[in-house]
Design a protein around this motif. Sequence first.
Motif, short mmCIF file in Angstrom:
data_model
loop_
_atom_site.label_atom_id
_atom_site.label_comp_id
_atom_site.label_asym_id
_atom_site.label_seq_id
_atom_site.Cartn_x
_atom_site.Cartn_y
_atom_site.Cartn_z
N LYS A 218 56.90 42.31 71.15
CA LYS A 218 55.49 42.72 71.65
C LYS A 218 54.70 43.59 70.58
CE LYS A 218 56.50 41.68 76.61
NZ LYS A 218 55.58 40.37 76.72
N SER A 219 55.40 44.58 70.31
CA SER A 219 54.88 45.61 69.23
C SER A 219 54.41 45.08 68.08
CB SER A 219 56.03 47.02 69.03
OG SER A 219 55.36 47.87 67.99
N LEU A 220 55.18 44.28 67.43
CA LEU A 220 54.86 43.58 66.34
C LEU A 220 53.67 42.56 66.25
CD1 LEU A 220 58.32 42.40 64.77
CD2 LEU A 220 56.71 44.12 63.71
N ALA A 221 53.65 41.93 67.44
CA ALA A 221 52.48 41.03 67.88
C ALA A 221 51.25 41.84 68.19
CB ALA A 221 52.69 40.25 68.94
N ARG A 222 51.44 42.83 68.75
CA ARG A 222 50.14 43.79 69.27
C ARG A 222 49.54 44.56 67.90
NH1 ARG A 222 52.44 45.91 73.34
NH2 ARG A 222 53.15 47.68 72.25
N ASN A 223 50.55 45.35 67.50
CA ASN A 223 50.11 46.27 66.37
C ASN A 223 50.13 45.86 65.01
OD1 ASN A 223 50.02 48.36 68.41
ND2 ASN A 223 52.65 48.70 68.34
N ARG A 224 50.74 44.53 64.74
CA ARG A 224 50.93 44.06 63.20
C ARG A 224 50.22 42.75 63.18
NH1 ARG A 224 55.63 44.61 59.65
NH2 ARG A 224 54.07 44.03 58.19
N GLY A 225 49.84 42.34 64.45
CA GLY A 225 49.30 40.95 64.42
C GLY A 225 50.15 39.93 63.74
N VAL A 226 51.51 40.00 64.07
CA VAL A 226 52.34 39.01 63.68
C VAL A 226 52.66 37.75 64.73
CG1 VAL A 226 55.12 38.29 63.00
CG2 VAL A 226 53.72 40.82 62.24
N SER A 227 52.42 36.71 64.41
CA SER A 227 52.24 35.47 65.19
C SER A 227 53.84 34.98 65.39
CB SER A 227 51.74 34.48 65.09
OG SER A 227 50.00 34.78 64.85
N MET A 228 54.39 34.94 66.72
CA MET A 228 55.78 34.22 66.61
C MET A 228 55.85 33.05 67.53
SD MET A 228 57.56 38.09 67.25
CE MET A 228 56.37 39.18 67.19
N LEU A 229 57.02 32.21 67.26
CA LEU A 229 57.32 31.00 67.84
C LEU A 229 58.75 31.27 68.20
CD1 LEU A 229 56.37 27.45 66.45
CD2 LEU A 229 58.53 28.12 67.62
N VAL A 230 59.04 31.38 69.51
CA VAL A 230 60.51 31.72 70.04
C VAL A 230 61.00 30.28 70.63
CG1 VAL A 230 61.71 32.83 71.74
CG2 VAL A 230 59.70 33.90 70.59
N ILE A 231 62.25 29.80 70.00
CA ILE A 231 62.96 28.84 70.41
C ILE A 231 64.12 29.62 71.55
CG2 ILE A 231 64.45 27.00 69.99
CD1 ILE A 231 61.54 26.64 68.69
N ASP A 232 64.05 29.00 72.61
CA ASP A 232 65.06 29.56 73.64
C ASP A 232 65.28 28.65 74.68
OD1 ASP A 232 66.39 31.44 75.32
OD2 ASP A 232 65.29 32.94 74.29
N HIS A 233 66.64 28.40 75.22
CA HIS A 233 67.12 27.54 76.18
C HIS A 233 66.80 28.34 77.54
CE1 HIS A 233 68.88 25.38 72.72
NE2 HIS A 233 68.86 24.34 73.70
N ASN A 234 66.72 29.75 77.60
CA ASN A 234 66.75 30.47 78.73
C ASN A 234 65.10 30.73 79.15
OD1 ASN A 234 66.60 32.75 80.43
ND2 ASN A 234 68.77 33.20 80.06
N TYR A 235 64.83 29.81 80.16
CA TYR A 235 63.49 30.13 80.60
C TYR A 235 62.81 31.63 81.06
CZ TYR A 235 64.07 25.21 80.90
OH TYR A 235 64.56 23.84 80.66
N THR A 236 63.81 32.45 81.34
CA THR A 236 63.58 33.79 81.88
C THR A 236 63.11 34.30 80.58
OG1 THR A 236 65.17 33.66 83.68
CG2 THR A 236 64.37 35.86 82.96
N HIS A 237 63.94 34.11 79.62
CA HIS A 237 63.62 34.88 78.35
C HIS A 237 62.20 34.53 77.85
CE1 HIS A 237 68.04 35.11 77.14
NE2 HIS A 237 67.60 36.28 77.99
N ILE A 238 61.59 33.31 78.01
CA ILE A 238 60.51 32.68 77.58
C ILE A 238 59.22 33.43 78.10
CG2 ILE A 238 58.62 30.61 77.58
CD1 ILE A 238 60.80 30.81 75.49
N PHE A 239 59.48 33.79 79.56
CA PHE A 239 58.47 34.39 80.39
C PHE A 239 58.44 36.07 80.16
CE2 PHE A 239 58.53 30.64 82.73
CZ PHE A 239 57.32 30.59 83.05
N GLU A 240 59.47 36.54 79.52
CA GLU A 240 59.62 37.86 79.29
C GLU A 240 59.19 38.04 77.78
OE1 GLU A 240 63.72 39.51 81.30
OE2 GLU A 240 63.91 38.42 79.39
#
Length: 264
Positions: free
Chosen positions: A198-220
């Motif tokens: 969240k810090s990298l996205a908010r403060n440095r504007g880095v866009s991220m693509l997250v691959i995850d099987h755990n749906y809870t992680h996706i919402f976090e």
Amino acid sequence: MDDKTDPPAAEDVLRVEGITKAFGPIKVLRGVDLHLAPGEVLGVVGSNGAGKSTLVKIITGYQPPDQGQLYVEGEPVDLHSVQDARSHGIETVFQDLALVDELSVYHNLFLNREVTSGGRFRFLNNRRMRADAMRYLEEIQVDIPSVDLPVEKLSGGQRQAIAVARATRREDVKILLLDEPLAAMGAKEAKLIIDLVKSLARNRGVSMLVIDHNYTHIFELCDRVNVVEQGRITLDKRTADTSLAELTEFMVSSYRQQVEGASA
């Protein structure tokens, strides 16, 4: 989902249009359309064999698509290698992290990009790398006991944080792909990575693509979620506009339809 996509939007740091990929008679990707805004964290989920890994390999330059086009900041790009993708500001942290356990934190941060000094006979500038590593980790608020420690002495969350820090240390990094970033972590370690993302996205504007099987992680972790099924994106929703229960029900329903279709 409609196969047609709008022209590349100026605000998209990454846009994938009509990407297809087949291995012999097996069609893995059947026209994938995906977009990613600056500073956005996009989660990509799907069952095994849905095409997630192949999509990631294409975005990272590891494999070429058969058809379709990738755009970075509105400009069409053809990625022929991982190094080519890096030259366009695309970095990846895979689940194995690719850290060298015996090396120090600061040496891992500069792995394959070491700072050297001297004339004809070059030598590692450990003092500068150490200082730069301390400064950058402080900037992105990654707290570890010492940059002198070998990474094998760190916790799983700290190791993941060092891998992410290495991938984003260059200022020209625009896009970061994360493969199962919270796998096998406890709540405390997971929070370290969630806060870092969240810090990298908010403060440095880095866009991220997250691959995850755990749906809870996706919402976090994520602002938006895409579902890949049978080589296509079948769901594209902001996480704020859906729920864990709704996503789970969508996946279960889709799986049932696939099973019924295969048995028909």
